[in-house]
Design a protein around this motif. Sequence first.
Motif: not given
Length: 179
Positions: A19-24, A42-48, A65-68
């Motif tokens: 899962v590339p971070m730009p795609e996440l 390693s799969g850490n994302a921050v969002f509002r 993520l499953r769909e993508r």
Amino acid sequence: MTTYAALLRGINVGGSKRVPMPELRDVLAGLGHTGIATHLQSGNAVFRSDSEDADALAAALEQALRERFGFAVDCLVRDAAYLAAVADACPFPAAELEGKQLHVTYVDRPLGPERFADLDAEAFLPEEFRLGDRCVYLYAPDGLGRSKLAVALGRPLKGVVATTRNWNTVAKLVELTRD
């Protein structure tokens, strides 16, 4: 708006579940989230988000993520207040330890001590663990890769969505989600 961290389990390890971070970040934006940033690979994302339902946010992210990507990724979503509380409640002297010696395993539900009753904690000393609020703190003086206790904790955590972060990442996520 609430600031959250999404903790993805088991991605970008050993060449599988890439899962590339730009795609996440794109996936999170597609879900309507703002203020998106990722930390490490390693799969850490921050969002509002306007939502106050972290479990619903996690379920929507898992579906997207499953769909993508065509495979399942377990996700835990935790708000800034929870992340700060976990860091503040650390039962080990985090400021005195190297980040690789201290870990937090975030889990999807509260865990009681009965789940760990068959684990002979003294057999693993000087490694130690303590239960927290939907998390397990692990002190592994030689690091996670050499930890026998980390392996043993896998049995009581069977059937639980769990993902581990070292203390450096725990602290960084608190910093990134601070309003």
